[in-house]
Write a protein that holds these residues in place. Structure first.
Motif, PDB file in Angstrom:
ATOM      1  N   LYS A 446       0.833  -1.200   0.000  1.00 31.53           N
ATOM      2  CA  LYS A 446       0.000   0.000   0.000  1.00 31.53           C
ATOM      3  C   LYS A 446       0.867   1.250   0.000  1.00 31.53           C
ATOM      4  N   GLY A 447       1.949   1.166   0.772  1.00 35.48           N
ATOM      5  CA  GLY A 447       2.876   2.304   0.809  1.00 35.48           C
ATOM      6  C   GLY A 447       3.587   2.486  -0.523  1.00 35.48           C
ATOM      7  N   GLU A 450       1.249   4.155  -3.023  1.00 41.75           N
ATOM      8  CA  GLU A 450       1.112   5.586  -2.701  1.00 41.75           C
ATOM      9  C   GLU A 450       2.351   6.348  -3.181  1.00 41.75           C
ATOM     10  N   LYS A 451       3.521   5.725  -2.962  1.00 44.13           N
ATOM     11  CA  LYS A 451       4.779   6.365  -3.354  1.00 44.13           C
ATOM     12  C   LYS A 451       4.867   6.514  -4.877  1.00 44.13           C
ATOM     13  N   LYS A 466      -4.476   9.129 -10.523  1.00 47.96           N
ATOM     14  CA  LYS A 466      -4.783   8.183  -9.438  1.00 47.96           C
ATOM     15  C   LYS A 466      -4.331   6.778  -9.840  1.00 47.96           C
TER      16      LYS A 466
END
Length: 754
Positions: A446-447, A450-451, A466
């Motif tokens: 998930k990180g 996002e990165k 997105k």
């Protein structure tokens, strides 16, 4: 036919007597006659499916994740079900997915807790009829217990019927056609709650049955057991039937309990029904029975053990006194009872849980349930450490703490595991480094996403860019139509929507493979680890079973002590003598229903000398039947090891109890009231011994007055004579019989005043 229908018929032809639950996607489907039966019995909508023939195949189905309830309804109606499962991954299958029957579910082979009563065992019975004897075996597949015996001689039929009445099996298999079994066959056919299989002949072949028994029980098997060919054939046939039905490991069946005459009190089916030992005659429910009065057990296994004790009273004075000592100690200590009850209330059904572990159907919640029960053992043992009775001291000394099993489960399985096993979330953090690593990859994913999203916004200048995910395309980059001119060439178009375009990049696909691969790998790895944990616990199943049996005993003693204390019962003196004396005896069940009024107690004095036969007269509704049943129930309670409802009691062991109480026509089988009555009396006169207890209630009422009186007098004379000489209670409206007190030694008149 279509390939799928050809596959279905290939399987169905192997299981013609079963309703086949055929797995198709998320449903178990039934076809043709199976569908017609299931739609009727389960109230399902009957539809159709193209099968390659002119007419569509009748079809109905149930969701695979909730099939147990539907199977339960079919089993209740004595149908048998075959579960046909997909045995390969549809995504990897080439052509038609391979399917096999993985389980055959019959009334006598249930393992699913949702389909079983926690209060009673679910027995399967095998009967081997030979020229000279019957071999009979009863087994509960859900607990792994096996009981076997054999009968021979002129009373073998009657004794077999009595034994079937004791165990109340849900399913019976026999080695001959039912129509060739005489009275036993008729008795089996007349029981609507019994599934009867009389086409199992090959299973009873002695050589193969002997080999099967030896393989299952090994060194436990004594030579004298194997010499009883009928009994060995019954046990071997039963093991073969369970193994075929479960299609898995039945090594959890490890003990073979062989019992014989002289261990337990004999009672026929009529006696059990008339005395309402485990169910009320009127409602057929537990309420109103002796078991209902005595059952204050906290655990499911304790309730089942207590029922077995009620159904099989002991004949050994030493064994009875050992039970009494445990009940007495608990009865005298309110605090010990309260503390034991509190601990036992948290004990789960270890007996059935460990069976599912060995069989391989236990899930992670079942393992946590085992650990939860094991965690109570140290406190239970500390409560028993100060006990003085031999029985409770022995239980305390034998109680295995199962520390290794508890540690294994508590270290490996999460505290609140999911129900499903193949979707991860089972293995506790820290138990396996590979699982921990894969989970960290999933969490970091998930990180990472996002990165990447922030980096792409920076590189492209598209501030509304997105990153999303769906099962069809995986991860994708979404850009609104107004900003499409800023999309770089390295983006690969994947999908066009009304307001936006979706793209992928090589970096995003690599990241997706890592994250999703970790999710698949961790689910597979967790399932493998769970299977290893379950197998390790299965290897310790004998120890867990021993603990379950000890906990059940403590629970039964606690139940009997609680009832004795609340109802002011006394400990009877039990011996091998011929005397039954009771001071101020009460009916244990009736007094529970008349607590607001005063139950009138009565004394009993019976022996095999001057007080052999009590001739009881009195008006209707005065309590003659209640009084006589109360005497029989007090004797049975005493031989269970229970305290009894009286001020004082001395009970000489009775080998058999008989009752002849009331009757109605059985027109369906062509028997009048009088015929039924005479058959029952005949059975008593043929089987009673000097050590028996007999209850006759209004014998001779089913015919004309003088014939009835003559029959009643003849029965009194014969029962009182030295040919039988049993302790007897005889209630009658024929007051003319009272002159017999003066004519015969051993007959004493009593009258009930109301």
């Amino acid at each position: 036919m279509t390939p799928m229908m050809e596959q279905y018929w290939e399987i169905k032809n192997q299981y013609k007597d079963y309703i086949v639950f055929y797995r198709l996607g998320d449903f178990y489907e039934m076809f043709f006659d199976d569908a017609i039966i299931a739609s009727r019995e389960l109230e399902l909508t009957l539809t159709g499916r193209d099968c390659g023939e002119a007419e569509r195949a009748p079809m109905c189905g149930v969701p695979f994740h909730s099939y147990e309830g539907y199977v339960g309804k079919l089993i209740e109606k004595n149908y048998k079900v075959a579960i046909c499962e997909q045995v390969e991954d549809p995504a990897l299958a080439k052509g038609l997915v391979r399917r096999e029957v993985i389980r055959m579910i019959t009334p006598g082979t249930l393992l699913e807790s949702s389909l079983l009563s926690e209060q009673s065992n679910n027995y399967l019975c095998a009967i081997c009829m030979s020229e000279f004897s019957y071999g009979v075996c009863f087994a509960d597949a859900s607990t792994g217990e096996v009981h076997a015996t054999s009968f021979s001689g002129e009373n073998a039929d009657a004794r077999l019927r009595a034994e079937i009445g004791t165990y109340s099996p849900r399913e019976v298999i026999v080695n001959v056609a039912r129509t060739n079994m005489g009275e036993v066959g008729k008795f089996l056919a007349d029981r609507p709650d019994l599934a009867l299989g009389d086409n199992q002949y090959a299973r009873f072949e002695y050589a193969s049955a002997r080999e099967r028994v030896m393989a299952q029980f090994g060194e436990q098997v004594k030579d004298e057991y194997l010499e009883d060919r009928a009994m060995t054939s019954a046990v071997g046939a039963l093991l073969s039937y369970i193994e075929e039905a479960e299609k898995g490991d039945i090594s959890y069946i490890r003990e073979w309990n062989v019992y014989s005459d002289g261990q337990y009190m004999e009672m026929d089916v009529n006696t059990r029904r008339n005395l309402e030992l485990t169910s009320s005659m009127r409602t057929k429910d537990e309420k109103g029975s002796l078991y209902w009065v005595l059952n204050k057990a906290e655990t499911a296994a304790g309730k089942r053990m207590l029922r077995k004790w009620v159904e099989k009273p002991l004949l050994s004075v030493a064994a009875i006194e050992r039970r009494q000592s445990a009940v007495e100690e608990l009865c005298n200590s309110f605090m010990l009872r309260a503390e034991l009850g509190e601990e036992l209330s948290h004990v789960l059904d270890l007996e059935r849980l460990v069976t599912r572990v060995v069989y391989g159907s236990a899930n992670a919640k079942d393992l946590r349930a085992i650990a939860s029960t094991i965690s109570i053992l140290p406190e239970l043992r500390s409560l028993l450490e100060n006990c003085k009775s031999d029985e409770l001291t022995s239980i305390c000394g034998s109680l295995d703490m199962l520390g290794d099993v508890y540690s294994l489960i508590s270290e490996s399985i999460v505290d609140e595991p999911p129900f499903l096993l193949r979707e991860g979330g089972i293995i506790k953090e820290g138990y396996n480094s590979d699982v921990d690593y894969l989970r960290s990859v999933m969490a970091d994913g998930k990180g990472w996403i996002e990165k990447v999203m922030l980096e792409e916004r920076e590189k492209t200048g598209i501030k509304t860019l997105k990153i999303g995910y769906n099962k069809v395309f995986g991860y994708y980059i979404e850009v609104t139509r107004s900003l499409l001119d800023q999309v770089p060439d390295r983006y690969i178009r994947k999908q066009t929507l009304a307001n936006c375009e979706r793209y992928i990049t090589q970096e995003l696909k690599d990241m997706e493979a890592t994250i999703l691969g970790a999710e698949d790998k961790v689910c597979t790895l967790e399932y493998e680890l769970f299977q290893k944990v379950r197998a390790e616990i299965a290897d310790k199943s004998d120890r867990i079973r021993s603990v379950a049996a000890l906990l059940s005993k403590v629970d039964v003693y606690l139940s009997l002590a609680t009832v004795a204390s609340r109802n002011k019962y006394v400990c009877p003196e039990v011996d091998m003598g011929s005397v039954i004396t009771v001071k101020d005896g009460r009916h244990p069940v009736v007094e529970q229903f008349v607590k607001d009024t005063y139950f009138v107690p009565n004394d009993v004095m019976l022996d095999t000398d001057r007080n052999r036969l009590m001739l009881i007269t009195g008006p209707n509704m005065a309590g003659k039947s209640t009084y006589m049943r109360q005497v029989a129930l007090i004797v049975i309670m005493a031989q269970i090891g229970s305290f009894v409802p009286a001020e004082d009691a001395r009970i000489g062991i009775c080998d058999k109890v008989f009752t002849r109480v009331g009757a109605s026509d059985d027109l369906a089988s062509g028997q009048s009231t009088f015929m039924l009555e005479m058959n029952e009396v005949s059975y008593i006169l043929k089987n009673a011994t000097r050590k028996s207890l007999i209850i006759y209630d209004e014998v001779g009422r089913g015919t004309s007055t003088f014939d009835g009186m003559s029959i009643a007098r003849a029965i009194v004379e014969y029962t009182n004579s030295r040919k039988i000489g049993a302790k007897t209670l005889f209630a009658t409206h024929y007051h003319e019989l009272t002159v017999m007190e003066e004519e015969f030694d051993g007959i004493v008149n009593y009258n009930i005043a109301a």
